[in-house]
Design a protein around this motif. Structure first.
Motif, PDB file in Angstrom:
ATOM      1  N   UNK A 200     -30.388  -1.686  19.754  1.00  0.00           N
ATOM      2  CA  UNK A 200     -29.383  -0.678  19.408  1.00  0.00           C
ATOM      3  C   UNK A 200     -29.399  -0.332  17.927  1.00  0.00           C
ATOM      4  N   UNK A 201     -29.654  -1.352  17.076  1.00  0.00           N
ATOM      5  CA  UNK A 201     -29.729  -1.108  15.635  1.00  0.00           C
ATOM      6  C   UNK A 201     -31.171  -1.025  15.140  1.00  0.00           C
ATOM      7  N   UNK A 202     -32.127  -1.142  16.060  1.00  0.00           N
ATOM      8  CA  UNK A 202     -33.531  -1.064  15.674  1.00  0.00           C
ATOM      9  C   UNK A 202     -34.116   0.319  15.849  1.00  0.00           C
ATOM     10  N   UNK A 203     -34.001   0.859  17.066  1.00  0.00           N
ATOM     11  CA  UNK A 203     -34.628   2.151  17.381  1.00  0.00           C
ATOM     12  C   UNK A 203     -34.183   3.294  16.475  1.00  0.00           C
ATOM     13  N   UNK A 204     -32.921   3.340  16.013  1.00  0.00           N
ATOM     14  CA  UNK A 204     -32.544   4.460  15.144  1.00  0.00           C
ATOM     15  C   UNK A 204     -33.130   4.397  13.742  1.00  0.00           C
ATOM     16  N   UNK A 205     -33.623   3.221  13.328  1.00  0.00           N
ATOM     17  CA  UNK A 205     -33.893   3.012  11.913  1.00  0.00           C
ATOM     18  C   UNK A 205     -35.343   2.685  11.563  1.00  0.00           C
ATOM     19  N   UNK A 206     -36.183   2.468  12.551  1.00  0.00           N
ATOM     20  CA  UNK A 206     -37.575   2.117  12.259  1.00  0.00           C
ATOM     21  C   UNK A 206     -38.483   2.561  13.398  1.00  0.00           C
ATOM     22  N   UNK A 207     -39.760   2.619  13.115  1.00  0.00           N
ATOM     23  CA  UNK A 207     -40.734   2.971  14.151  1.00  0.00           C
ATOM     24  C   UNK A 207     -40.845   1.816  15.145  1.00  0.00           C
ATOM     25  N   UNK A 208     -40.730   2.137  16.424  1.00  0.00           N
ATOM     26  CA  UNK A 208     -40.791   1.127  17.481  1.00  0.00           C
ATOM     27  C   UNK A 208     -42.042   1.351  18.319  1.00  0.00           C
ATOM     28  N   UNK A 209     -42.812   0.297  18.502  1.00  0.00           N
ATOM     29  CA  UNK A 209     -43.989   0.323  19.365  1.00  0.00           C
ATOM     30  C   UNK A 209     -43.877  -0.871  20.306  1.00  0.00           C
ATOM     31  N   UNK A 210     -43.408  -0.628  21.515  1.00  0.00           N
ATOM     32  CA  UNK A 210     -43.148  -1.746  22.419  1.00  0.00           C
ATOM     33  C   UNK A 210     -44.431  -2.442  22.858  1.00  0.00           C
ATOM     34  N   UNK A 211     -45.546  -1.729  22.856  1.00  0.00           N
ATOM     35  CA  UNK A 211     -46.802  -2.396  23.206  1.00  0.00           C
ATOM     36  C   UNK A 211     -47.242  -3.341  22.095  1.00  0.00           C
ATOM     37  N   UNK A 212     -47.037  -2.916  20.850  1.00  0.00           N
ATOM     38  CA  UNK A 212     -47.380  -3.788  19.731  1.00  0.00           C
ATOM     39  C   UNK A 212     -46.443  -4.987  19.672  1.00  0.00           C
ATOM     40  N   UNK A 213     -45.157  -4.757  19.907  1.00  0.00           N
ATOM     41  CA  UNK A 213     -44.184  -5.856  19.908  1.00  0.00           C
ATOM     42  C   UNK A 213     -44.426  -6.796  21.083  1.00  0.00           C
ATOM     43  N   UNK A 214     -44.920  -6.266  22.181  1.00  0.00           N
ATOM     44  CA  UNK A 214     -45.167  -7.001  23.418  1.00  0.00           C
ATOM     45  C   UNK A 214     -43.893  -7.612  23.993  1.00  0.00           C
ATOM     46  N   UNK A 215     -42.750  -6.959  23.737  1.00  0.00           N
ATOM     47  CA  UNK A 215     -41.514  -7.391  24.386  1.00  0.00           C
ATOM     48  C   UNK A 215     -41.548  -6.947  25.846  1.00  0.00           C
ATOM     49  N   UNK A 216     -40.759  -7.609  26.667  1.00  0.00           N
ATOM     50  CA  UNK A 216     -40.769  -7.305  28.097  1.00  0.00           C
ATOM     51  C   UNK A 216     -39.730  -6.258  28.470  1.00  0.00           C
ATOM     52  N   UNK A 217     -38.590  -6.305  27.789  1.00  0.00           N
ATOM     53  CA  UNK A 217     -37.558  -5.280  27.920  1.00  0.00           C
ATOM     54  C   UNK A 217     -37.082  -4.916  26.516  1.00  0.00           C
ATOM     55  N   UNK A 218     -36.811  -3.621  26.296  1.00  0.00           N
ATOM     56  CA  UNK A 218     -36.264  -3.155  25.022  1.00  0.00           C
ATOM     57  C   UNK A 218     -35.181  -2.136  25.352  1.00  0.00           C
TER      58      UNK A 218
END
Length: 408
Positions: A200-218
């Motif tokens: 919630x406080x991440x996506x508005x403020x920085x570039x998000x790459x879920x494949x690079x993060x390799x998180x399972x849910x975001x």
């Protein structure tokens, strides 16, 4: 385009509050909306308002294109592998609850572990607390540093082969620290666990790459990133979404209904029961277009510059306690002024046209850990300026003087 130029697109910022120009520093709670978002939603209602997916007429086709087009914009925004991994929800809270109810409760058993921290927003705490109670799983907490941050050593010491779910924020809505999500994902996966991220406080403020993060849910919310309220996003790896049960039934998520059993559509539609949030999705898509035009790296750079500028001066002010790291913060500063309740501070600042947040910020376990009942929070976004920071700091000084006279 700099912050001053961007402000022309935000009608709400050009007003006076209590006889002063509005200084809006409550972006952590919700951001303001540019005219592009407002007009995109207005156009939907004026020109092609219709339900989606099932209608074959022209308006229905245009609405479906707008809705599914927004899903593709979200996919590209966070670099998911496919649009099917993007589920529209009512917000971050609903997204996390979907995983906690539809995945956790269906897969956990006694002896399994759910790992989180006491610094989470209630939306990323209570669903796991309740899932542990229902399933008999153990609810565990990663220890925090003195500043409230998370170290990888602490993560490694807490996660075990019995851990099945790790749930953590990307950026704290109180402490402003950024969690090393990619590294935590690796540790979780090495132990056979999945990682759920409150973004919630991440996506508005920085570039998000879920494949690079390799998180399972975001998960994240539209209204904190220039989009409308009432819509958010659950990203999940397809194989995990397919294992997750829907938590709402009826309407759009239905495939076949018999008297004693029913089947669901494939992902992502099996999670979007009823008439979906069509106008909200279109507004979110317009917000993503707006943010992408500015550039997420530029947004992050601008905010960190504002934070550093404000922090430097606040650290020199007597009587102010700042919570969280003093360097490398993202988007917000949480603090208290000696002998002044945060609500009183916020009220005085509001009399000068300055909007901040005051309270426990939906993080009561963290407040107890900090040994306070509440704090004040100034949170910044792409349209805030150094001049507004100066007005905020001057407001703090006036508040100190006012209460200093009261208590003297």
């Amino acid at each position: 385009m700099n912050a001053k130029e961007l402000r022309q697109y935000f009608p709400i910022l050009h007003q006076e509050v209590n006889g002063h120009s509005l200084v809006y520093l409550d972006n952590g709670a919700t951001s303001q909306k540019p005219i592009q978002v407002i007009e995109a939603m207005e156009k939907y209602y004026k020109e092609y308002n219709s339900n989606v997916h099932r209608g074959v007429h022209t308006l229905g086709s245009k609405a479906t294109d707008g809705y599914e087009g927004a899903r593709e914009k979200v996919r590209a925004f966070i670099n998911a592998r496919e649009a099917a991994e993007i589920v529209f929800t009512r917000g971050t809270t609903t997204a996390i609850n979907t995983v906690a109810y539809g995945y956790a409760r269906a897969t956990l058993k006694p002896g399994d572990e759910i790992v989180t921290t006491i610094a989470e927003h209630h939306a990323n705490f209570i669903p796991w607390q309740q899932a542990a109670k229902v399933t008999g799983a153990t609810f565990k907490f990663i220890p925090l540093t003195e500043e409230g941050t998370v170290t990888l050593d602490a993560v490694r010491e807490t996660i075990t082969p019995q851990t099945k779910i790790v749930a953590i924020r990307h950026i704290s809505n109180v402490l402003g620290d950024t969690v090393p999500v990619k590294e935590i994902a690796k540790i979780a996966h090495e132990n056979g666990a999945i990682l759920v991220v409150d973004g919630a406080q991440g996506a508005p403020h920085m570039r998000i790459d879920v494949q690079e993060l390799d998180c399972d849910f975001y998960t994240f919310s539209s209204h904190k990133m220039c989009g409308p309220t009432g819509i958010g996003v659950l990203y999940g790896k397809r194989e995990l979404l397919e294992k997750t049960e829907p938590v709402e039934f009826g309407g759009e998520m239905i495939d076949y209904v018999d008297l004693y059993d029913s089947t669901w559509k494939e992902v992502p539609w099996k999670f979007e029961g009823g008439t979906p949030i069509i106008a909200g999705a279109i507004g979110l898509g317009a917000a993503i277009d707006f943010l992408q035009e500015i550039g997420m790296d530029e947004i992050e750079r601008h905010e960190k510059k504002l934070i550093a500028y404000a922090l430097e001066q606040m650290l020199e002010m007597e009587g102010i306690t700042i919570y969280g790291p003093k360097q490398d913060r993202s988007s917000l500063i949480t603090f208290n002024l000696a002998q002044v309740h945060p609500h009183d501070l916020a009220t005085v600042l509001d009399s000068h046209g300055i909007a901040i947040r005051a309270g426990h910020h939906c993080a009561q376990p963290l407040m107890r850990w900090l040994n306070v009942s509440a704090t004040a929070r100034a949170s910044f976004y792409v349209y805030n300026t150094e001049e507004e920071v100066d007005v905020f700091l001057a407001g703090l000084k006036k508040t100190k003087e006012y209460f200093g006279n009261v208590f003297s």
